[in-house]
Design an enzyme around this catalytic site. Sequence first.
Site, PDB file in Angstrom:
ATOM      1  N   LYS A   1       8.161   7.466  40.117  1.00  0.00           N
ATOM      2  CA  LYS A   1       7.012   6.566  40.666  1.00  0.00           C
ATOM      3  C   LYS A   1       6.363   5.991  39.628  1.00  0.00           C
ATOM      4  CE  LYS A   1       3.053   6.945  43.699  1.00  0.00           C
ATOM      5  NZ  LYS A   1       2.199   8.093  44.279  1.00  0.00           N
TER       6      LYS A   1
ATOM      7  N   SER B   1       0.300  11.272  49.738  1.00  0.00           N
ATOM      8  CA  SER B   1       1.065  10.260  49.115  1.00  0.00           C
ATOM      9  C   SER B   1       2.482  10.728  48.848  1.00  0.00           C
ATOM     10  CB  SER B   1       0.445   9.672  47.944  1.00  0.00           C
ATOM     11  OG  SER B   1      -0.722   8.962  48.380  1.00  0.00           O
TER      12      SER B   1
ATOM     13  N   SER C   1       1.197   6.734  48.872  1.00  0.00           N
ATOM     14  CA  SER C   1       1.768   5.592  47.806  1.00  0.00           C
ATOM     15  C   SER C   1       3.330   6.082  47.114  1.00  0.00           C
ATOM     16  CB  SER C   1       0.579   5.978  46.756  1.00  0.00           C
ATOM     17  OG  SER C   1       0.298   7.292  46.213  1.00  0.00           O
TER      18      SER C   1
END
Length: 494
Positions: free
Chosen positions: A87, A186, A162
């Site tokens: 990520k 997330s 996220s």
Amino acid sequence: MPSSKMSADEMCLLSATEQKMLLASRRISALELLDLQLNRVKRLNPSCNAVVTLDEEAARRQARIADEKLARGEAMAPLHGLPMTIKDSFAVAGMAATCGLEELRGYRPNEDAVAVAKIRAAGAVIFGKTNLPAGAADHQSCNTLFGLTRNPWDGERTVGGSSGGSAAALAAGLTTLELGSDIGGSIRVPAHFCGVYGHKPSYGLVSTEGHIPPPPGHIAPAELGVAGPLARSAFDLEMLFDVVLGMSDLDAAGAEVWLPAARHDDLRSFRVAIWNDGQAYPLDDGYAAAIDGLADDLTRLGVAVNRTARPPIDPAASHDVYLQTLFGIIGAGLPPPAREELLAAGDAAESGSYPRRVADAVRQSLPQHFAAAEQRHQIYRAWRRFFADYDVLLCPVTPTVAFPHDIERLDLAAQFTRRLLVNGGTIPYMDNLAWPGLVTVANLPATAIPTGRRVGRVPAGVQVVGPYLGERTTLRFAQLAEQALGGFARPPGI
């Protein structure tokens, strides 16, 4: 064992455990596996925009080293030769780390985040970074640097956030494993929206040093925030979790992380509570039906399922203290203009509204912060009593499955005006934080797993919640459910 004669697409959609078996048996090399993965990214990524940065040269060097070690007869490391992405909120040496923010467009860290360094040392071949919302602060993965990530199940719907690019890349077979982070759902929300697996660890088990936010150079861990794995199998989750488990060398000096073993090794031995109604927090009927279907499956397998048991907490008070803590953290790290925008929106809003609650959290006093900390510890104790009688709790991840994109505005205050469709009516967009926050506020572990069902065209997941430090229990339940009921399903057309 999977066959090396399978197609490139089939190879890329294997679990990490299966790919590792092929590598160990020399049926494929790490370099060959990497090339298959990179070719698939180049072919399919344009349709979903999950992978936003590549470092092919460095990845090929890593893959060659992995192959050379195996040729010399060295023992395989835990992630030996497995191609994976990270990520874009984590520092990876040699690649940009933007967290989707314009001001970090040119930031290239010289060293890995602590968890990334552990992954690299375990033999993984890190070849790219995945998309996320700006500042890791939305349940949609879109920013002005890289644009919008689309759900592989339905391109008109969100991948979540996220860690949205992380989950989308896994669902599309663009990566084998992923490292995500979670403070507002997330990891769990994208796993649920994209039909993959994700694990939010208990707070404090995995280092977040080198993660953005906070800004580069800050090393103090934020309350509530965790880092954890995403994968296409619950077995892969534990493989990666064991690699990243533990803090930095400095923090771990003189300390050793010990986790209790799974409470059971047989699915029918688990005492399962299911919280699946919209009385405390909003819940769409179609999504609730998918969770009910999973509960029915477990009951048919002989699992003891209680659909009325609830932890002895006040859900509304729990949500209040979660929002106060969460936006106290977020507000402290905002640039002054963004902070003032939130405060102005709150001052103009009604008492009890989300804008007012967020503004109050951003400007809370130190005594208010400590009062919230005391409330969180009381909630944590209540959950501990609950898990004396139950091993896991299954509950929704969000009020709905993946919803249509709403990206007309991308600033944080836009979340005050967005709406979500639930049971024919609409609810505030920020109600999306309620189900994840139920778990996060008490520092509990939760493993997001597919229910095996869709609502419309998109999958439905559920979070398997356990006691603090009960990772082995939630992960083992997820693994046993995967074996008994099936796991990851490939999106149609992928």
